[in-house]
Design an enzyme around this catalytic site. Structure first.
Site, PDB file in Angstrom:
ATOM      1  N   GLU A  52       8.748 -13.995 -46.068  1.00  0.00           N
ATOM      2  CA  GLU A  52       8.339 -14.965 -45.050  1.00  0.00           C
ATOM      3  C   GLU A  52       6.835 -15.230 -45.070  1.00  0.00           C
ATOM      4  O   GLU A  52       6.402 -16.346 -44.776  1.00  0.00           O
ATOM      5  CB  GLU A  52       8.767 -14.498 -43.654  1.00  0.00           C
ATOM      6  CG  GLU A  52      10.264 -14.535 -43.421  1.00  0.00           C
ATOM      7  CD  GLU A  52      10.978 -13.258 -43.820  1.00  0.00           C
ATOM      8  OE1 GLU A  52      12.202 -13.161 -43.599  1.00  0.00           O
ATOM      9  OE2 GLU A  52      10.300 -12.333 -44.359  1.00  0.00           O
ATOM     10  N   PHE A 114      19.304  -6.399 -31.358  1.00  0.00           N
ATOM     11  CA  PHE A 114      19.074  -6.273 -32.796  1.00  0.00           C
ATOM     12  C   PHE A 114      18.239  -7.449 -33.303  1.00  0.00           C
ATOM     13  O   PHE A 114      18.528  -8.597 -33.016  1.00  0.00           O
ATOM     14  CB  PHE A 114      20.415  -6.221 -33.539  1.00  0.00           C
ATOM     15  CG  PHE A 114      20.261  -6.168 -35.039  1.00  0.00           C
ATOM     16  CD1 PHE A 114      19.689  -5.058 -35.655  1.00  0.00           C
ATOM     17  CD2 PHE A 114      20.674  -7.223 -35.835  1.00  0.00           C
ATOM     18  CE1 PHE A 114      19.535  -5.002 -37.037  1.00  0.00           C
ATOM     19  CE2 PHE A 114      20.526  -7.182 -37.212  1.00  0.00           C
ATOM     20  CZ  PHE A 114      19.955  -6.067 -37.809  1.00  0.00           C
ATOM     21  N   GLN A 115      17.202  -7.146 -34.031  1.00  0.00           N
ATOM     22  CA  GLN A 115      16.272  -8.122 -34.607  1.00  0.00           C
ATOM     23  C   GLN A 115      15.653  -9.025 -33.544  1.00  0.00           C
ATOM     24  O   GLN A 115      15.426 -10.209 -33.765  1.00  0.00           O
ATOM     25  CB  GLN A 115      16.949  -8.957 -35.710  1.00  0.00           C
ATOM     26  CG  GLN A 115      17.193  -8.140 -36.974  1.00  0.00           C
ATOM     27  CD  GLN A 115      17.524  -8.978 -38.185  1.00  0.00           C
ATOM     28  OE1 GLN A 115      18.068 -10.077 -38.066  1.00  0.00           O
ATOM     29  NE2 GLN A 115      17.224  -8.475 -39.361  1.00  0.00           N
ATOM     30  N   LYS A 164      19.573 -18.491 -30.487  1.00  0.00           N
ATOM     31  CA  LYS A 164      20.749 -18.754 -31.321  1.00  0.00           C
ATOM     32  C   LYS A 164      21.799 -19.554 -30.562  1.00  0.00           C
ATOM     33  O   LYS A 164      22.454 -20.440 -31.131  1.00  0.00           O
ATOM     34  CB  LYS A 164      21.338 -17.431 -31.820  1.00  0.00           C
ATOM     35  CG  LYS A 164      22.426 -17.625 -32.875  1.00  0.00           C
ATOM     36  CD  LYS A 164      22.828 -16.305 -33.519  1.00  0.00           C
ATOM     37  CE  LYS A 164      23.851 -16.548 -34.642  1.00  0.00           C
ATOM     38  NZ  LYS A 164      24.232 -15.291 -35.317  1.00  0.00           N
ATOM     39  N   MET A 480     -14.088  -6.712 -54.475  1.00  0.00           N
ATOM     40  CA  MET A 480     -15.126  -6.868 -53.463  1.00  0.00           C
ATOM     41  C   MET A 480     -15.372  -5.558 -52.716  1.00  0.00           C
ATOM     42  O   MET A 480     -16.513  -5.234 -52.364  1.00  0.00           O
ATOM     43  CB  MET A 480     -14.756  -7.988 -52.482  1.00  0.00           C
ATOM     44  CG  MET A 480     -15.881  -8.371 -51.536  1.00  0.00           C
ATOM     45  SD  MET A 480     -17.359  -9.013 -52.381  1.00  0.00           S
ATOM     46  CE  MET A 480     -16.971 -10.760 -52.479  1.00  0.00           C
TER      47      MET A 480
END
Length: 586
Positions: A52, A114-115, A164, A480
């Protein structure tokens, strides 16, 4: 006219309505209802990313290439939280972007389902605005508003989180005829009195500078900037985010200011009696120690975001407005002054700046023996590939060398992560830029550390037929960080050796050529100075697959000039322990 459909179909129809042609994303449980109608859309191309974060950076690259908001899509919980870094990146650099995330069903919000993650709460400080949609009827209106907010005023990222059950519910599709955003009225037209005062100050100044930032790029104001510069003869410095908005080859271009800027550009700001800041925000990387920045200068500060004006440096003349409008009005005001005989004389000023340019030009030490100088690699890349290409840098030494040693002649030629400094930006952003502008050559200039953060998107590029080219400036280290360890930590190289190009053996972990081939790309390696040109030319000849070139460069090369942390820009060094003699230059 209304039509019965699901919320998910309403979402895809809304995206089509606002002109979206490309979405970068990854499906998952909460967003899955949206992926079903997306399968049937003949207007929206979905590019399946491998992470993502890559989807978010690809959306940024697309926005750079097209000027339209980039769009990414992810599921709830970890899918959404993986977008946090690109959202913060887009927020810092004012990149128009819309992120669409699925959320657990509305009855479950707040239950640690969940999630589930409160992505609106998480991203509130790093988005221009965000929405949580729980009512299916709100989807078209929210999408319309999200794209308007992302692309107007000061551009930025907008998050749309949709539950959802809203995606699954039945609805009548109704596209809003107008938007009702009573608290959102960005000022684009500048105040005439302030513009006329700025023109007067330019005419009266002895040592003026146009300090040009990314806002001029975002406003599409390169042509207006050039007219003003040529009309007045005022020197122009362009920040990291504005590289290319004023041509490097133009005689009025003095270079890039800041921590790793040109000595002449840094000196111009320090010695100026007037700084006209256009779409710039007096970032710490430009100013160095703020209380010693441009100590003798009056400040004209033009920005579309009133919150930026006088935030870091007090503005003597504040101008709120779109940079394109500001510049157009400023040109009119300057012409009016010139017709009345009010015109600046900057001959002595240019004599001083030209001496700085001649005395402290950009340069580097060629490396002895067979090792590659990274600056030489990037310089030759710019010369061979040319100014019409798009160069997308990661973050670190290679980013600074890409800003210094490629000549940029057009707006949008240089894409990078400036404000947030996000390692891993380059490969997915290059993919997005190529997807948005497929006829243009796109080179990702990346470091071996950055490249290992998001190189899984090479699979996306290969499978989707997006033939980007990647130059990995491989010094085997977090370059760097190693430079700072050399300069400020007595050479104690703690945890910066990546083992991608060991000095004493040929074991590479990973071997970037083999990795590229495993991802379906062409892998090339260049280790000798005499092979630089031919390797770049070979990469340029391959247009049917992504190409990765491992340029194995010196471990010890450093970025110069440099203003050390927490010190004044007056203490810029053009090489180690070598600083300009400002008294002599005066």
């Amino acid at each position: 006219m209304t039509e019965q459909m699901t919320g998910a179909q309403s979402l895809i129809r809304s995206l089509e309505h606002v002109g979206v042609d490309t979405v970068f994303g990854i499906p998952g449980g909460a967003i899955l209802p949206a992926y079903d109608p997306l399968y049937d859309s003949d207007k929206v191309r979905h590019i399946l990313m491998r992470h993502e974060q890559g989807a978010g950076h690809a959306a940024e690259g697309y926005a750079y290439a097209t000027g339209k908001p980039g769009v990414c899509m992810a599921t709830s919980g970890p899918g959404a939280t993986n977008l946090v870094t690109p959202l913060a990146d887009a927020h810092m650099d004012s990149v128009p972007m819309v992120a669409i995330t699925g959320q657990v069903a509305s009855p479950m919000i707040g239950t640690d389902a969940f999630q589930e993650a409160d992505i609106c709460g998480i991203t509130m400080p790093i988005t221009k605005h965000n929405f949580l949609v729980k009512d299916v009827r709100d989807i078209p209106r929210t999408i319309s508003e999200a794209f308007h907010i992302a692309s107007t005023g000061r551009p930025g990222p907008v998050l749309v989180d949709i539950s959802k059950d809203a995606l699954q519910a039945a609805t009548e599709f109704v596209w809003p005829e107008r938007m009702d955003l009573p608290g959102y009225r960005p000022v684009t037209k500048p105040h005439g009195k302030q513009v006329r005062e700025a023109a007067r100050m330019i005419a009266e100044a002895k040592r003026p500078v146009l300090y040009v930032g990314g806002g001029v790029l975002r406003a599409g104001a390169a042509a207006e900037l050039r007219v003003l510069a040529e009309l007045t003869g005022v020197p122009v410095v362009t920040t990291l985010m504005a590289r290319g908005v004023f041509p490097d080859s133009h005689p009025l271009c003095v270079g890039m200011p800041g921590m790793h800027g040109d000595v002449a550009a840094v000196g111009a700001l320090q010695k100026a009696d007037l700084v006209v800041a256009l779409g710039a925000r007096f970032d710490d990387r430009v100013t160095g120690r703020l209380d010693s920045f441009a100590p003798d200068a009056k400040i004209v500060h033009a920005d579309i975001d009133p919150a930026e004006i006088s935030k870091n440096r007090h503005a003597d003349v504040p101008i709120v407005g779109d940079c394109r409008e500001v510049l157009a009005d400023l040109v009119v005001a300057v012409r009016a002054d010139q017709e009345k005989g009010r015109e600046g004389d900057y001959a002595a000023w240019w004599h001083q700046l030209n001496r700085l340019r001649d005395t402290y030009p950009k340069g580097y030490e060629p490396h002895d023996g067979d090792s590659l100088a990274p600056q030489a690699v990037i310089e030759r890349l710019g010369k061979i590939v040319g100014p019409e290409a798009t160069y997308v840098a990661g973050v670190g030494q290679h980013q600074m060398w890409a800003a210094q040693f490629v000549d940029y002649e057009r707006p949008g030629a240089f894409v990078n992560s400036g404000g947030l400094g996000t390692m891993g930006f380059s490969v997915p952003a290059a993919l997005g830029a190529k997807a948005g502008d497929p006829d243009r050559v796109v080179w990702s200039i990346d470091g071996d550390g950055c490249f290992q953060m998001t190189n899984q998107e090479l699979a996306t590029a290969a499978i989707e037929g997006i033939p980007i080219k990647v130059a990995v400036v491989n010094n085997g280290n977090l370059g760097m960080v190693r430079q700072w360890q050399t300069l400020f930590y007595e050479g104690r190289y703690s945890n910066t050796d990546l083992q991608t190009s060991p000095k004493d053996e040929k074991v590479r972990i990973p071997d970037f050529v083999r990795l590229a081939e495993a991802y379906g790309c062409v892998g090339l390696r260049c280790e000798r100075p005499e092979d630089i040109d031919s390797t770049i030319e070979k990469a340029m000849s391959i247009n049917d697959a992504p190409v990765v070139v491992d340029f194995t460069v010196s471990h010890d090369a450093m970025v110069w000039p440099m203003v050390g942390p927490g010190v004044s820009n007056d203490q810029i060094q053009y090489a180690r322990d070598m600083a300009p003699n400002w008294e002599h230059e005066d």
